[in-house]
Design a protein around this motif. Structure first.
Motif, PDB file in Angstrom:
ATOM      1  N   LYS A 322       2.973  33.959  50.417  1.00 36.95           N
ATOM      2  CA  LYS A 322       4.141  34.574  49.701  1.00 36.95           C
ATOM      3  C   LYS A 322       3.516  34.631  48.055  1.00 36.95           C
ATOM      4  CE  LYS A 322       8.244  34.106  50.554  1.00 36.95           C
ATOM      5  NZ  LYS A 322       9.651  33.254  50.653  1.00 36.95           N
ATOM      6  N   TYR A 323       3.764  36.014  47.368  1.00 32.88           N
ATOM      7  CA  TYR A 323       3.172  36.008  46.281  1.00 32.88           C
ATOM      8  C   TYR A 323       4.401  36.675  45.188  1.00 32.88           C
ATOM      9  CZ  TYR A 323      -1.470  35.561  48.312  1.00 32.88           C
ATOM     10  OH  TYR A 323      -2.390  34.760  48.918  1.00 32.88           O
ATOM     11  N   ILE A 324       4.361  36.223  43.852  1.00 32.59           N
ATOM     12  CA  ILE A 324       5.204  36.994  43.171  1.00 32.59           C
ATOM     13  C   ILE A 324       4.392  37.852  42.385  1.00 32.59           C
ATOM     14  CG2 ILE A 324       6.697  36.504  41.207  1.00 32.59           C
ATOM     15  CD1 ILE A 324       6.706  33.346  41.600  1.00 32.59           C
ATOM     16  N   VAL A 325       4.815  39.024  42.244  1.00 36.34           N
ATOM     17  CA  VAL A 325       4.014  40.267  41.812  1.00 36.34           C
ATOM     18  C   VAL A 325       4.299  40.287  40.106  1.00 36.34           C
ATOM     19  CG1 VAL A 325       3.660  42.707  41.906  1.00 36.34           C
ATOM     20  CG2 VAL A 325       3.934  41.257  44.013  1.00 36.34           C
ATOM     21  N   SER A 326       3.453  40.507  39.440  1.00 38.62           N
ATOM     22  CA  SER A 326       3.823  40.548  38.114  1.00 38.62           C
ATOM     23  C   SER A 326       3.709  42.013  37.501  1.00 38.62           C
ATOM     24  CB  SER A 326       2.262  40.013  37.282  1.00 38.62           C
ATOM     25  OG  SER A 326       2.450  39.972  35.963  1.00 38.62           O
ATOM     26  N   CYS A 327       4.476  42.249  36.641  1.00 37.48           N
ATOM     27  CA  CYS A 327       4.930  43.717  35.945  1.00 37.48           C
ATOM     28  C   CYS A 327       4.172  43.661  34.513  1.00 37.48           C
ATOM     29  CB  CYS A 327       6.241  44.018  36.044  1.00 37.48           C
ATOM     30  SG  CYS A 327       7.130  43.113  34.847  1.00 37.48           S
ATOM     31  N   LEU A 328       4.355  44.713  34.051  1.00 37.16           N
ATOM     32  CA  LEU A 328       3.562  45.110  32.983  1.00 37.16           C
ATOM     33  C   LEU A 328       4.373  44.341  31.606  1.00 37.16           C
ATOM     34  CD1 LEU A 328       2.516  48.872  32.558  1.00 37.16           C
ATOM     35  CD2 LEU A 328       0.889  47.103  32.695  1.00 37.16           C
ATOM     36  N   GLN A 329       5.481  44.012  31.949  1.00 38.53           N
ATOM     37  CA  GLN A 329       6.694  43.386  30.621  1.00 38.53           C
ATOM     38  C   GLN A 329       5.831  41.798  30.854  1.00 38.53           C
ATOM     39  OE1 GLN A 329       8.813  44.608  28.627  1.00 38.53           O
ATOM     40  NE2 GLN A 329       8.272  42.835  27.717  1.00 38.53           N
ATOM     41  N   ASP A 330       5.182  41.461  31.753  1.00 37.07           N
ATOM     42  CA  ASP A 330       4.699  39.997  31.674  1.00 37.07           C
ATOM     43  C   ASP A 330       3.383  39.964  30.990  1.00 37.07           C
ATOM     44  OD1 ASP A 330       6.518  38.859  33.349  1.00 37.07           O
ATOM     45  OD2 ASP A 330       5.516  39.827  34.928  1.00 37.07           O
ATOM     46  N   PHE A 331       2.685  41.202  31.097  1.00 37.79           N
ATOM     47  CA  PHE A 331       1.436  41.327  30.269  1.00 37.79           C
ATOM     48  C   PHE A 331       1.794  41.910  28.780  1.00 37.79           C
ATOM     49  CE2 PHE A 331      -1.398  44.581  28.069  1.00 37.79           C
ATOM     50  CZ  PHE A 331      -2.533  43.904  28.267  1.00 37.79           C
ATOM     51  N   TYR A 332       2.814  42.446  28.571  1.00 40.31           N
ATOM     52  CA  TYR A 332       2.994  42.658  27.014  1.00 40.31           C
ATOM     53  C   TYR A 332       3.427  41.240  26.455  1.00 40.31           C
ATOM     54  CZ  TYR A 332       2.897  47.585  28.335  1.00 40.31           C
ATOM     55  OH  TYR A 332       2.803  48.567  28.545  1.00 40.31           O
ATOM     56  N   ASN A 333       4.250  40.479  27.113  1.00 41.63           N
ATOM     57  CA  ASN A 333       4.764  38.983  26.683  1.00 41.63           C
ATOM     58  C   ASN A 333       3.498  38.244  26.469  1.00 41.63           C
ATOM     59  OD1 ASN A 333       7.201  39.886  26.648  1.00 41.63           O
ATOM     60  ND2 ASN A 333       7.837  39.259  28.689  1.00 41.63           N
ATOM     61  N   ALA A 334       2.756  38.097  27.293  1.00 43.40           N
ATOM     62  CA  ALA A 334       1.566  37.409  27.391  1.00 43.40           C
ATOM     63  C   ALA A 334       0.691  37.756  26.248  1.00 43.40           C
ATOM     64  CB  ALA A 334       0.644  37.120  28.631  1.00 43.40           C
TER      65      ALA A 334
END
Length: 351
Positions: A322-334
């Motif tokens: 089982k995985y959690i899928v990252s979205c672009l908002q996570d990229f922008y925050n990071a």
């Protein structure tokens, strides 16, 4: 009461402004220093996923330790190890658990006693089994899901003992530690250290940077007059209204409950998927050697941000994992956080 706590935790977990809630609460006692606070918060949270290392650089009395201790108040006390100028033997005895070759804990008070045996031969046999068990024993130090905070520069022997773990070279290392017995003789203690902890260095010492600098984020608390003035106002308020700070406010308790449950929730997932990782990796800096490690650290930052917002992210199950899928908002925050500390991280220098 339990149902109420579950609703409160769920409300925080579902809130897309989760980080803002935590930082806003932290602003009550730690003014300014956003890059420092958010770096400590994410480093500590990474202990429950893929641990990050963090260096807080800069001169004394600018708030390195204060930033760390205040931010870590949200995390379970049993997961935080505050370490000073500690020797390898002290680390082993304070944090290690004596186990046999099967990994079962040994209580030295359980040693066979003559008075417990009617038959002398049975006692001798029990004593031999006990001594054989001790002969193959070792001290186990489990660092999984731990947050190590080095308040002072550790002894060089201690640092060398932990280095393969801190640099994520191995998840299990075996070593020998020598100590003096009560009679002044030297004896060797077998030690096994397991797991990758999240680590935070608050020391101003530069002697360890060469080995770990490329494996760490580096940040520095602000040294502006505005920050110093704001810190003085907080100190004044604590003295003028001590009852406001004697106990945790309700919001702090809610955040602590969320973090405690976040730790448990992460045990149900096998990792984080970053769909856009290949594209960004292709255009990331590739000018110096450490750019490769900085990119790996950046992805760990993305994974931690994704995991914290797991309630609002897609979940993927593949090959029974089982995985959690990252979205672009996570990229922008990071990206925003990363470039706040990029200038200090890339050269490994303070601001």
């Amino acid at each position: 009461m339990i149902q109420e706590h579950i609703r409160e935790i769920g409300a925080i977990a579902r809130n897309p402004k989760l980080l803002d809630i935590i930082i806003s609460n932290l602003d009550r006692t730690v003014v300014h220093d956003y890059p420092c606070k958010i770096s400590v918060l994410l480093t500590a949270a990474s202990a429950y996923l893929n641990p990050i290392n963090l260096f807080l650089r800069g001169e004394s009395s600018i708030g390195k330790t204060y930033n760390v201790t205040e931010t870590l108040k949200y995390f379970p006390e049993e997961d935080i190890w505050f370490l000073g100028h500690i020797s390898p033997t002290a680390l082993v005895h304070e944090r290690g658990v004596l186990v046999d070759e099967n990994g079962e804990e040994i209580n030295l008070f359980d040693a066979p006693k003559r008075k417990d045996f009617e038959d002398k031969q049975e006692y001798i046999a029990a004593r031999r089994r006990w001594e054989e068990r001790l002969k193959n024993s070792y001290y186990k130090i489990n660092l999984e899901n731990k947050i190590l905070v080095f308040l002072d520069a550790p002894q060089l022997d201690t640092f060398n003992l932990l280095l393969p773990i801190l640099s994520h070279d191995k998840k299990r290392i075996s070593s020998k530690v020598t100590e003096k017995t009560g009679k002044g003789r030297l004896q060797t203690i077998h030690t096994v250290i397991e797991g990758w902890p999240a680590t935070i260095f608050c020391t101003t010492s530069k002697r360890y940077l060469e080995d770990l600098a490329t494996r760490c984020f580096t940040t520095t608390p602000k040294t502006t007059q505005e920050k110093f003035h704001g810190a003085n106002l907080v100190t004044g308020k604590k003295n003028a209204f001590p009852w406001l700070y004697d106990e945790e406010d309700e919001e702090t308790r809610r955040i602590k409950r969320f973090i405690q449950n976040f730790k448990v929730w992460m045990q149900n997932f096998d990792g984080v998927v970053i769909p856009y990782a290949e594209f960004f990796s292709d255009i990331y800096f590739h000018e110096i050697g450490r750019d490769m490690r900085d990119l790996k650290n950046f992805w760990e930052l993305v994974k931690t941000l994704t995991a914290l917002h797991f309630y609002n992210r897609m979940h993927l199950e593949i090959n029974e994992k089982k995985y959690i899928v990252s979205c672009l908002q996570d990229f922008y925050n990071a990206r925003e956080i990363f470039f706040e500390i990029f200038e200090t991280t890339r050269p490994g220098l303070d601001q």
